[in-house]
Scaffold this active site. Structure first.
Site, PDB file in Angstrom:
ATOM      1  N   GLU A  64      66.368 -16.041  47.852  1.00 27.13           N
ATOM      2  CA  GLU A  64      66.049 -17.238  47.282  1.00 27.13           C
ATOM      3  C   GLU A  64      64.821 -17.569  45.944  1.00 27.13           C
ATOM      4  OE1 GLU A  64      68.163 -19.318  51.423  1.00 27.13           O
ATOM      5  OE2 GLU A  64      65.653 -19.316  51.023  1.00 27.13           O
ATOM      6  N   ASN A 124      66.858 -17.392  57.567  1.00 25.30           N
ATOM      7  CA  ASN A 124      67.956 -17.482  56.280  1.00 25.30           C
ATOM      8  C   ASN A 124      67.136 -15.911  55.645  1.00 25.30           C
ATOM      9  OD1 ASN A 124      68.382 -20.061  56.891  1.00 25.30           O
ATOM     10  ND2 ASN A 124      66.530 -21.132  56.076  1.00 25.30           N
ATOM     11  N   LYS A 159      67.053 -19.778  64.043  1.00 23.74           N
ATOM     12  CA  LYS A 159      67.506 -19.277  62.653  1.00 23.74           C
ATOM     13  C   LYS A 159      67.205 -19.168  61.236  1.00 23.74           C
ATOM     14  CE  LYS A 159      70.102 -22.692  58.831  1.00 23.74           C
ATOM     15  NZ  LYS A 159      69.842 -21.656  57.863  1.00 23.74           N
ATOM     16  N   SER A 181      41.091 -12.964  11.569  1.00 27.90           N
ATOM     17  CA  SER A 181      41.403 -14.358  11.558  1.00 27.90           C
ATOM     18  C   SER A 181      41.795 -15.089  12.778  1.00 27.90           C
ATOM     19  CB  SER A 181      42.067 -14.994  10.522  1.00 27.90           C
ATOM     20  OG  SER A 181      42.672 -16.098   9.976  1.00 27.90           O
ATOM     21  N   SER A 182      42.009 -16.510  13.050  1.00 26.29           N
ATOM     22  CA  SER A 182      42.295 -17.134  14.501  1.00 26.29           C
ATOM     23  C   SER A 182      43.882 -16.502  13.860  1.00 26.29           C
ATOM     24  CB  SER A 182      42.340 -18.328  14.909  1.00 26.29           C
ATOM     25  OG  SER A 182      40.761 -18.415  14.778  1.00 26.29           O
ATOM     26  N   ASN A 213      31.285 -17.289  13.935  1.00 28.28           N
ATOM     27  CA  ASN A 213      32.219 -16.861  12.551  1.00 28.28           C
ATOM     28  C   ASN A 213      31.790 -15.140  11.893  1.00 28.28           C
ATOM     29  OD1 ASN A 213      31.925 -19.858  12.900  1.00 28.28           O
ATOM     30  ND2 ASN A 213      34.291 -19.339  12.757  1.00 28.28           N
ATOM     31  N   ASP A 214      30.630 -14.677  11.470  1.00 22.03           N
ATOM     32  CA  ASP A 214      30.359 -14.454  11.129  1.00 22.03           C
ATOM     33  C   ASP A 214      29.960 -12.789  11.480  1.00 22.03           C
ATOM     34  OD1 ASP A 214      29.640 -16.410   8.487  1.00 22.03           O
ATOM     35  OD2 ASP A 214      27.607 -16.569   9.096  1.00 22.03           O
ATOM     36  N   SER A 267      48.212 -22.330  16.452  1.00 21.76           N
ATOM     37  CA  SER A 267      47.402 -21.123  16.016  1.00 21.76           C
ATOM     38  C   SER A 267      46.656 -20.704  17.249  1.00 21.76           C
ATOM     39  CB  SER A 267      47.063 -21.462  14.927  1.00 21.76           C
ATOM     40  OG  SER A 267      45.981 -22.073  14.877  1.00 21.76           O
ATOM     41  N   SER A 274      64.684 -22.652  60.063  1.00 23.23           N
ATOM     42  CA  SER A 274      64.568 -24.278  60.209  1.00 23.23           C
ATOM     43  C   SER A 274      63.929 -24.679  61.520  1.00 23.23           C
ATOM     44  CB  SER A 274      66.503 -23.971  60.767  1.00 23.23           C
ATOM     45  OG  SER A 274      66.114 -25.724  61.207  1.00 23.23           O
ATOM     46  N   HIS A 329      25.916 -14.935  14.729  1.00 24.65           N
ATOM     47  CA  HIS A 329      27.174 -16.060  14.804  1.00 24.65           C
ATOM     48  C   HIS A 329      28.712 -15.829  15.035  1.00 24.65           C
ATOM     49  CE1 HIS A 329      28.855 -18.693  12.003  1.00 24.65           C
ATOM     50  NE2 HIS A 329      27.583 -19.797  11.554  1.00 24.65           N
ATOM     51  N   THR A 350      86.466  -9.279  44.287  1.00 28.78           N
ATOM     52  CA  THR A 350      86.957 -10.063  42.471  1.00 28.78           C
ATOM     53  C   THR A 350      87.511 -11.468  43.017  1.00 28.78           C
ATOM     54  OG1 THR A 350      88.859  -9.112  42.137  1.00 28.78           O
ATOM     55  CG2 THR A 350      87.242  -7.602  41.669  1.00 28.78           C
ATOM     56  N   HIS A 351      86.757 -12.131  41.903  1.00 28.36           N
ATOM     57  CA  HIS A 351      87.181 -13.416  42.453  1.00 28.36           C
ATOM     58  C   HIS A 351      86.817 -14.107  43.530  1.00 28.36           C
ATOM     59  CE1 HIS A 351      89.177 -13.871  38.367  1.00 28.36           C
ATOM     60  NE2 HIS A 351      89.553 -12.295  39.144  1.00 28.36           N
TER      61      HIS A 351
END
Length: 463
Positions: A325, A320, A318, A133-134, A125-126, A98, A312, A123, A181-182
């Protein structure tokens, strides 16, 4: 001096570091969940501070909290909101499902700071948690933090990326190249058309994120423990959410149904789906760009990527496609986070979801790294891409699919023969046509006008 002090809660005494601003419940959770080094992101802590400040102001408006207490609580909550007290939010995200531990962490820190300012006990809580409420604070913080992050971080980054892609669409409009394509040669396209497709993907992604962000505008605040609103005044949620909207500059409203807002996390799952779709789009774009720039001698080499670092430790010279990436790894992480959020969303058991902390962490990480990934890719790669015009022309000249334009001139069967001969002999379609004497020489330029092949209509004929 002792390095700890004794605090108490309903279970008894707890030793707490002497200089800690939190108290017993936070310390118990810290002891119970030493699982990882993952903590709630800054955006989430900011949202908690916003909610607590809005609640204090609302409770003062309703006559439930005296002005003195309300003022010191608001001041302490604003310090949480600004990030001044981030080192006091010490809990693992792998905790009570929760998020009660983190809500109490906020309540205790704010109460401690407010007590010191007031010179008397405030306080947790109070006073700090009054009317809450949580179980409604944590889902509210999830929506507030994610929606604000989407509006302030991701959507602007996506818009900047789309603008850069649109600029490349114009810049590369005159570059005719082989379509694929492909992964096989296909009829010609313009490089600008490819980048225009990428820009459209990002623009559609922006629309999806906008719609998801609107779903997150519903807040659970006011449902308290189970959605019934017990222990809070009728006017509390409307007033408090109005203050949240004013403080963030982003519109929020009370949930239409508090039981749905606390038991289910469907809006969060939907938002994760939108981010997942954006990640899929960016993965395609980054992957295409690194393949288009592959080489320099044995790849496609149709575009040139900026050289930003050596590629590299062993191969001199080289370079990249590191930005592609990096963005692809961001996308993979976002896809994983979408799975985490989807599984978390399945665990809305009866009146409460019990995987909210890990869902919140996954969502905010996805938003942050997508925004950062888009900006880094744009500035360090996309904006510096150049078209390798000669290479595009070279590959296109040997593309047998150009013969497709001959269908209307010499028929499919004969065009197929031309294409096969061109491919088998590694010669251009133009040379094969001249040799086979299938089209008058004076009409070859018209029939093989590659620019017209990238536009509506039949090449060599009026559209």
């Amino acid at each position: 001096m002792a390095d700890f002090r004794i605090e108490t809660d309903s279970l008894g005494e707890v030793r707490v570091p002497a200089d800690a601003l939190y108290a017993a419940q936070t310390q118990r959770a810290k002891d119970n969940f030493p699982i990882s080094d993952l903590r709630f992101p800054r955006r989430f802590i900011e949202a908690l501070g916003t909610i607590k400040a809005a609640a204090a102001r609302t409770n003062e408006d309703l006559g439930l909290l005296d002005p003195e207490h309300a003022a010191v609580i608001r001041d302490a909550a604003q310090a949480v909101r600004r990030g001044d007290l981030d080192d006091q939010f010490v809990l693992d995200i792998f905790q009570t499902g929760s998020g009660t531990s983190t809500n109490m962490n906020a309540n205790e820190v704010i109460a401690h700071v407010a007590s010191e300012a007031a010179g008397e006990k405030v306080h947790p809580n109070d006073h700090v948690n009054m009317g809450q409420s949580s179980n409604d604070v944590i889902p509210t913080a999830m929506h507030v933090s994610a929606r604000v992050a989407l509006q302030e971080e991701l959507l602007p980054a996506l818009d900047r990326l789309a603008q850069s892609l649109e600029a490349k669409t114009t810049e590369f409009d005159d570059v005719i190249k082989s379509g694929r394509t492909h992964l096989m040669d296909a009829t010609p396209v313009r490089l600008g058309q490819e980048f225009g497709g990428y820009a459209a993907q990002v623009r559609k992604g922006i629309g999806r994120v906008h719609r998801a962000s609107e779903e997150l505008s519903e807040l659970a605040l006011g449902g308290t423990a189970v959605g019934t609103g017990i222990n809070r005044p009728v006017d509390f949620p409307g007033k408090a959410i109005g203050y949240i909207s004013a403080m963030t500059g982003v519109d929020f409203r009370e949930a239409d149904n508090h039981f749905e807002a606390q038991a289910a996390k469907d809006a969060y799952v939907s938002t994760a789906g939108a981010l997942n779709t954006v990640a899929v789009s960016l993965m395609k774009i980054a992957n295409d760009i690194r393949h288009l720039g592959s080489g320099p001698t044995s790849g496609l080499g149709e575009i040139q990527l900026p050289a930003i670092q050596p590629g590299s430790s062993i191969m001199p010279g080289k370079v990249n496609p590191v930005m592609s990436e990096a963005l692809m790894m961001v996308c993979a992480r976002v896809m994983g986070n979408a799975t985490t959020i989807t599984i978390g969303g399945q665990h809305g058991n009866f009146e409460l979801n019990v995987m909210m902390p890990v869902m919140a962490h996954a969502m905010l990480e996805s938003i942050s790294i997508l925004a950062g990934g888009c900006d880094a890719f744009r500035t360090n790669c996309l904006d510096g891409i150049e078209a390798h015009r000669e290479r595009c022309r070279e590959l296109l000249e040997k593309n047998p699919s150009i013969a497709t334009a001959l269908n209307a001139e010499i028929g499919y069967d004969m065009a197929s023969k031309v294409a096969k001969k061109s491919a088998a002999e590694n010669r251009s379609v133009r040379d094969v046509l001249l040799e086979m004497d299938l089209v008058p020489a004076e009409r070859i330029d018209e029939v093989l006008d590659v620019r017209s092949m990238t536009e509506p209509g039949i090449p060599g004929h009026d559209a």
